[in-house]
Design an enzyme around this catalytic site. Structure first.
Site, PDB file in Angstrom:
ATOM      1  CG  HIS A  50      97.280  28.041 -57.185  1.00  0.00           C
ATOM      2  ND1 HIS A  50      98.180  27.032 -56.927  1.00  0.00           N
ATOM      3  CD2 HIS A  50      97.765  28.685 -58.277  1.00  0.00           C
ATOM      4  CE1 HIS A  50      99.147  27.068 -57.811  1.00  0.00           C
ATOM      5  NE2 HIS A  50      98.929  28.060 -58.658  1.00  0.00           N
ATOM      6  CG  ASP A  97      97.929  24.480 -54.680  1.00  0.00           C
ATOM      7  OD1 ASP A  97      96.778  24.853 -54.971  1.00  0.00           O
ATOM      8  OD2 ASP A  97      98.957  24.980 -55.186  1.00  0.00           O
ATOM      9  CB  SER A 136     100.458  26.433 -61.126  1.00  0.00           C
ATOM     10  OG  SER A 136     101.318  27.366 -60.525  1.00  0.00           O
TER      11      SER A 136
END
Length: 362
Positions: free
Chosen positions: A103, A133, A207
């Site tokens: 993402h 992811d 992230s």
């Protein structure tokens, strides 16, 4: 008589000398013990620090900046909007391969990686996997600082962990917590419940960063915070992709550009006996996986597997959970034949089945 007198005098002299030496030693030793006693009483305990772990891991955690463009849907003049976002990444190999989140880089037109030594490098997207992811980037550089890794490391619930990343673009920061729960680490993973849960804070920009243990060894790739539910305040629930899964996905992306997963075309539920009684608690003994649905055009149907069959063994491996069965299928090489032991209406039989390719993932 004179000799005896001389002998006695010498003995007395030697005794006095030894006594003097003993007194001197005892006095010095007593003073040393007293000084140690008082100094220990006043000394502060050694501070607990994870600076060594941070020094080992932090140089290999990079900032990832992306730029993407899209047409403004509110404009009639085809106005282009430029979007910028940020995240983190982990240098996994010294020859330029970096792990980050799907993402973070999905849809990006330009990716720039900023190293902790000040270098900024253009990055190429090698491959990405939506289910886990994860994404792999490549930068043209050599002798990059690599995150410490132990292939056989098994992270445990209760292990202390440090999350390293670039939250809100404030610069590299460290948060600390423990592993709260662990899930499966197979290629069939597609929900947060299968990831590693921890309470080290993750914010926007973290992230794709590294989750390391107290020795600085990589245990996971930071992914996300638990999505808040309506009228429910959620705290301390964050997720990371376990290291073994992340490394497996990385190798597949480098080799194939995508993660190739095996496919059978069936779904099932755990049962505790040959009658197909459903397992409702992990405390109950797992008997096998009862097939609840079969894709009419999938490999399972072609091989003759049917709904209500109970899968007991696959490729010589006894099944211990539904998750394990799904992982065995996902990790099997497509177009290979595996022997599946089933139980159908009380009769056991071996069904040869050819693994297909799962095509519903990026």
């Amino acid at each position: 008589m004179a000799k005896q007198l001389i002998f006695i005098i010498k003995s007395i002299a030697y005794g006095l000398a030894l006594a003097l030496l003993w007194l001197l030693f005892f006095q010095q030793n007593s003073q040393l013990q007293l000084s140690q006693l008082f100094s220990n009483h006043d000394a502060e305990p050694a501070a607990i620090s994870y600076a060594r772990a941070v020094r080992a891991a932090a140089p290999s955690v990079v900032n990832v900046y992306t730029v993407s463009t899209q047409q403004d849907p509110r404009s009639y003049q085809r106005r282009i909007i430029q979007n910028q976002s940020l995240g983190s990444g982990v240098i996994m190999r010294s020859d330029g391969y970096i792990l980050t989140n799907y993402h973070v880089v999905n849809g990006a037109d330009q990716i720039v990686v900023a190293l902790q030594d000040g270098r900024q490098l253009e990055a190429i997207l090698i491959g990405q996997d939506r289910m886990t992811d994860l994404a792999v980037l490549y930068v043209q550089a050599t002798d990059l600082p690599v995150i410490p890794q132990q292939p056989n490391l098994e992270a445990q619930v209760g292990d202390l962990v440090l999350a390293i990343g670039n939250p809100l673009n404030l610069g590299q920061s460290i948060t600390q917590g423990i592993i709260s729960a662990t899930g499966r680490a197979g290629l069939s993973t597609n929900t947060y419940t299968d990831f590693m849960q921890m309470d080290a804070a993750i914010n926007a920009g973290n992230s794709g960063g590294a989750l390391v243990n107290s020795n600085g060894v990589l245990v996971g790739i930071n992914t996300a915070a638990f999505q808040r539910q309506r009228n429910l305040e959620v705290q301390g629930i964050f997720f990371a992709v376990p290291y073994k899964l992340a490394h497996t996905v990385m190798e597949k992306l480098i080799k194939h550009g995508r993660v190739v997963r095996g496919y059978l075309g069936l779904s099932g539920e755990p049962v505790i006996n040959s009658a197909g009684e459903r397992q409702v608690s992990t405390a109950q003994h797992f008997y096998g996986m009862k097939i609840t649905e079969v894709d009419a055009f999938g490999p399972a149907a072609v091989s003759g597997l049917q709904a209500d069959d109970i899968l007991l063994e696959m490729a010589g491996v006894t099944l211990t959970s539904v998750g394990q069965a799904l992982d065995l299928v996902a990790e099997a090489a497509p177009d290979t034949q595996v022997q599946i032991l089933i139980e159908r209406r009380g009769e056991r039989m071996m069904i040869p089945t050819r693994i297909g390719v799962r095509t519903d993932t990026d």
